[in-house]
Design a protein around this motif. Structure first.
Motif, PDB file in Angstrom:
ATOM      1  N   ASN A  39      -2.515   6.290 -12.291  1.00  0.00           N
ATOM      2  CA  ASN A  39      -3.021   5.015 -11.752  1.00  0.00           C
ATOM      3  C   ASN A  39      -1.908   4.274 -11.012  1.00  0.00           C
ATOM      4  O   ASN A  39      -1.149   3.514 -11.609  1.00  0.00           O
ATOM      5  CB  ASN A  39      -3.565   4.158 -12.894  1.00  0.00           C
ATOM      6  N   HIS A  40      -1.811   4.534  -9.709  1.00  0.00           N
ATOM      7  CA  HIS A  40      -0.720   3.954  -8.939  1.00  0.00           C
ATOM      8  C   HIS A  40      -1.105   2.603  -8.338  1.00  0.00           C
ATOM      9  O   HIS A  40      -2.234   2.418  -7.903  1.00  0.00           O
ATOM     10  CB  HIS A  40      -0.305   4.905  -7.821  1.00  0.00           C
ATOM     11  N   ALA A  41      -0.151   1.679  -8.332  1.00  0.00           N
ATOM     12  CA  ALA A  41      -0.396   0.395  -7.680  1.00  0.00           C
ATOM     13  C   ALA A  41      -0.459   0.601  -6.168  1.00  0.00           C
ATOM     14  O   ALA A  41      -1.346   0.083  -5.497  1.00  0.00           O
ATOM     15  CB  ALA A  41       0.703  -0.589  -8.050  1.00  0.00           C
ATOM     16  N   VAL A  42       0.511   1.355  -5.668  1.00  0.00           N
ATOM     17  CA  VAL A  42       0.565   1.626  -4.226  1.00  0.00           C
ATOM     18  C   VAL A  42       0.928   3.097  -4.049  1.00  0.00           C
ATOM     19  O   VAL A  42       1.716   3.639  -4.821  1.00  0.00           O
ATOM     20  CB  VAL A  42       1.649   0.761  -3.531  1.00  0.00           C
ATOM     21  N   TYR A  43       0.342   3.713  -3.048  1.00  0.00           N
ATOM     22  CA  TYR A  43       0.730   5.088  -2.743  1.00  0.00           C
ATOM     23  C   TYR A  43       0.871   5.260  -1.228  1.00  0.00           C
ATOM     24  O   TYR A  43      -0.081   5.052  -0.490  1.00  0.00           O
ATOM     25  CB  TYR A  43      -0.310   6.079  -3.296  1.00  0.00           C
ATOM     26  N   PHE A  44       2.091   5.588  -0.792  1.00  0.00           N
ATOM     27  CA  PHE A  44       2.304   6.019   0.595  1.00  0.00           C
ATOM     28  C   PHE A  44       2.194   7.538   0.574  1.00  0.00           C
ATOM     29  O   PHE A  44       3.033   8.204  -0.030  1.00  0.00           O
ATOM     30  CB  PHE A  44       3.707   5.651   1.081  1.00  0.00           C
ATOM     31  N   ARG A  45       1.147   8.072   1.204  1.00  0.00           N
ATOM     32  CA  ARG A  45       0.980   9.529   1.219  1.00  0.00           C
ATOM     33  C   ARG A  45       1.323  10.078   2.584  1.00  0.00           C
ATOM     34  O   ARG A  45       0.554   9.929   3.524  1.00  0.00           O
ATOM     35  CB  ARG A  45      -0.458   9.910   0.855  1.00  0.00           C
ATOM     36  N   ASN A  46       2.531  10.626   2.678  1.00  0.00           N
ATOM     37  CA  ASN A  46       2.943  11.314   3.892  1.00  0.00           C
ATOM     38  C   ASN A  46       2.681  10.465   5.146  1.00  0.00           C
ATOM     39  O   ASN A  46       2.087  10.929   6.116  1.00  0.00           O
ATOM     40  CB  ASN A  46       2.196  12.650   3.972  1.00  0.00           C
ATOM     41  N   VAL A  47       3.141   9.217   5.096  1.00  0.00           N
ATOM     42  CA  VAL A  47       2.813   8.259   6.143  1.00  0.00           C
ATOM     43  C   VAL A  47       3.772   8.360   7.323  1.00  0.00           C
ATOM     44  O   VAL A  47       4.990   8.322   7.154  1.00  0.00           O
ATOM     45  CB  VAL A  47       2.858   6.810   5.589  1.00  0.00           C
ATOM     46  N   SER A  48       3.225   8.508   8.508  1.00  0.00           N
ATOM     47  CA  SER A  48       4.023   8.380   9.726  1.00  0.00           C
ATOM     48  C   SER A  48       3.466   7.232  10.561  1.00  0.00           C
ATOM     49  O   SER A  48       2.265   6.976  10.548  1.00  0.00           O
ATOM     50  CB  SER A  48       3.989   9.671  10.548  1.00  0.00           C
ATOM     51  N   LYS A  49       4.381   6.525  11.222  1.00  0.00           N
ATOM     52  CA  LYS A  49       3.963   5.449  12.120  1.00  0.00           C
ATOM     53  C   LYS A  49       4.748   5.559  13.414  1.00  0.00           C
ATOM     54  O   LYS A  49       5.980   5.509  13.423  1.00  0.00           O
ATOM     55  CB  LYS A  49       4.243   4.085  11.476  1.00  0.00           C
ATOM     56  N   ILE A  50       4.030   5.757  14.476  1.00  0.00           N
ATOM     57  CA  ILE A  50       4.651   5.767  15.801  1.00  0.00           C
ATOM     58  C   ILE A  50       4.023   4.634  16.594  1.00  0.00           C
ATOM     59  O   ILE A  50       2.809   4.621  16.813  1.00  0.00           O
ATOM     60  CB  ILE A  50       4.420   7.115  16.519  1.00  0.00           C
ATOM     61  N   TYR A  51       4.843   3.635  16.944  1.00  0.00           N
ATOM     62  CA  TYR A  51       4.311   2.514  17.727  1.00  0.00           C
ATOM     63  C   TYR A  51       3.985   2.973  19.150  1.00  0.00           C
ATOM     64  O   TYR A  51       4.510   4.000  19.606  1.00  0.00           O
ATOM     65  CB  TYR A  51       5.323   1.359  17.755  1.00  0.00           C
ATOM     66  N   ASN A  52       3.162   2.190  19.830  1.00  0.00           N
ATOM     67  CA  ASN A  52       2.753   2.618  21.175  1.00  0.00           C
ATOM     68  C   ASN A  52       3.906   2.604  22.178  1.00  0.00           C
ATOM     69  O   ASN A  52       3.795   3.120  23.283  1.00  0.00           O
ATOM     70  CB  ASN A  52       1.554   1.809  21.689  1.00  0.00           C
ATOM     71  N   THR A  53       5.059   2.037  21.752  1.00  0.00           N
ATOM     72  CA  THR A  53       6.267   2.126  22.572  1.00  0.00           C
ATOM     73  C   THR A  53       6.952   3.478  22.418  1.00  0.00           C
ATOM     74  O   THR A  53       7.935   3.764  23.090  1.00  0.00           O
ATOM     75  CB  THR A  53       7.280   1.052  22.116  1.00  0.00           C
ATOM     76  N   GLY A  54       6.450   4.296  21.480  1.00  0.00           N
ATOM     77  CA  GLY A  54       7.079   5.589  21.223  1.00  0.00           C
ATOM     78  C   GLY A  54       8.049   5.572  20.051  1.00  0.00           C
ATOM     79  O   GLY A  54       8.533   6.626  19.627  1.00  0.00           O
ATOM     80  N   THR A  55       8.350   4.371  19.549  1.00  0.00           N
ATOM     81  CA  THR A  55       9.282   4.278  18.415  1.00  0.00           C
ATOM     82  C   THR A  55       8.680   4.879  17.151  1.00  0.00           C
ATOM     83  O   THR A  55       7.563   4.530  16.763  1.00  0.00           O
ATOM     84  CB  THR A  55       9.619   2.796  18.119  1.00  0.00           C
ATOM     85  N   VAL A  56       9.443   5.767  16.525  1.00  0.00           N
ATOM     86  CA  VAL A  56       9.026   6.314  15.237  1.00  0.00           C
ATOM     87  C   VAL A  56       9.560   5.389  14.146  1.00  0.00           C
ATOM     88  O   VAL A  56      10.765   5.282  13.942  1.00  0.00           O
ATOM     89  CB  VAL A  56       9.580   7.734  15.026  1.00  0.00           C
ATOM     90  N   ALA A  57       8.663   4.683  13.474  1.00  0.00           N
ATOM     91  CA  ALA A  57       9.100   3.728  12.457  1.00  0.00           C
ATOM     92  C   ALA A  57       9.025   4.323  11.053  1.00  0.00           C
ATOM     93  O   ALA A  57       9.820   3.973  10.186  1.00  0.00           O
ATOM     94  CB  ALA A  57       8.261   2.448  12.538  1.00  0.00           C
ATOM     95  N   LEU A  58       8.068   5.210  10.829  1.00  0.00           N
ATOM     96  CA  LEU A  58       8.005   5.932   9.558  1.00  0.00           C
ATOM     97  C   LEU A  58       7.756   7.402   9.863  1.00  0.00           C
ATOM     98  O   LEU A  58       6.968   7.728  10.757  1.00  0.00           O
ATOM     99  CB  LEU A  58       6.886   5.388   8.661  1.00  0.00           C
ATOM    100  N   ASN A  59       8.437   8.250   9.115  1.00  0.00           N
ATOM    101  CA  ASN A  59       8.407   9.673   9.406  1.00  0.00           C
ATOM    102  C   ASN A  59       8.132  10.440   8.110  1.00  0.00           C
ATOM    103  O   ASN A  59       9.030  10.648   7.306  1.00  0.00           O
ATOM    104  CB  ASN A  59       9.769  10.056  10.005  1.00  0.00           C
TER     105      ASN A  59
END
Ligand code: ADP
Ligand code: ADP
Length: 226
Positions: free
Chosen positions: A1-21
């Motif tokens: 029972n997790h409070a929060v779970y980041f599951r293999n999260v990637s975030k690439i902003y529309n500027t091309g910046t990779v913020a999470l990998n």
């Protein structure tokens, strides 16, 4: 029972910046987690997703097993404290803290009692009728914390809340925050680039790498709190 779970999260902003990998990180209920790392490594991006502010490009973030947007819409389970206290200048201290309670509805008198009681907890009971411009930076941050706590969130998100404060105010607020965390048994996610702050406050530290968006290690702190 997790409070929060980041599951293999990637975030690439529309500027091309990779913020999470491929960021993968589970948070147990009741933990005090610090996200620690240099500026630009993706800490805020990760935290904001938990508040439903921004979605992953791939992967998934869940809060108590649900997408955060659902919880934000339907409950007061998540509260956010930003680096600048973000108070409404035209509302008194008490009315700022009352705001989330008013939005939820409920009994007016009970709301007021609840707001006054958290303001007492952060040492501001003599400033209920003051306005933000009459307060120091540390006091504004206290109001902001009180406002977040007033709704009794299960999950408290804080993004460098003490960064703009002097050392003594910062230390005082850190102690208060620890006290409150122990008393209220919330889960806290705390963003900082300050190593000492992370070690002092957290039960666990997610160290993020300067190679943007990567989790470089997880440190179990577990200091024997007094
Ligand atoms: P941190 O909180 O660790 O300083 P951020 O999550 O704020 O890092 O930012 C991670 C990276 O993503 C940085 O390179 C930042 O400039 C970039 N970034 C953050 N928000 C946006 C946005 N809205 N649009 C484009 N790039 C962004
Ligand atoms: P932090 O101090 O937490 O790292 P920032 O000051 O970098 O946050 O970012 C503040 C706001 O600006 C956030 O909403 C973030 O998404 C946005 N932002 C940050 N970097 C960029 C960027 N390179 N382009 C566009 N928006 C950005």
């Amino acid at each position: 029972n997790h409070a929060v779970y980041f599951r293999n999260v990637s975030k690439i902003y529309n500027t091309g910046t990779v913020a999470l990998n491929h960021f993968d990180f589970p948070v147990e209920e009741g933990e005090f987690i610090s996200f620690l790392g240099p500026s630009g490594c993706g800490k805020s991006t990760a935290l904001r997703m938990v508040a439903g502010l921004g979605t992953p490009t791939s992967g998934e973030v869940t809060v108590y097993g649900e997408p955060p947007e659902e919880l934000i819409k339907n409950t007061n389970d998540i509260a956010f404290v930003f680096q600048d206290a973000n108070l409404l200048p035209w509302r008194s201290v008490l009315d700022n803290v009352l705001l989330p309670l008013e939005l939820r509805g409920g009994n007016k008198k009970e709301n007021k009692q609840a707001a006054i009681s958290v303001l007492e907890m952060v040492g501001l009971k003599d400033h209920l009728t003051s306005y933000p411009r009459q307060l120091s930076g540390g006091m504004k941050m206290r109001v902001s914390i009180a406002r977040a706590l007033a709704a009794r969130p299960k999950l408290l998100l804080m993004d460098e809340p003490f960064a703009a404060l002097d050392e003594i105010t910062r230390q005082t607020l850190q102690m208060e925050l620890l006290d409150i965390w122990k008393k209220e048994k919330m889960t806290v996610l705390f963003v900082t680039h300050n190593v000492y702050e992370a070690v002092f406050l957290s039960s666990k530290i997610a160290v993020m790498s300067a190679r943007p968006g990567r989790l470089s290690s997880v440190i179990d702190v577990n200091l024997p709190y007094p």
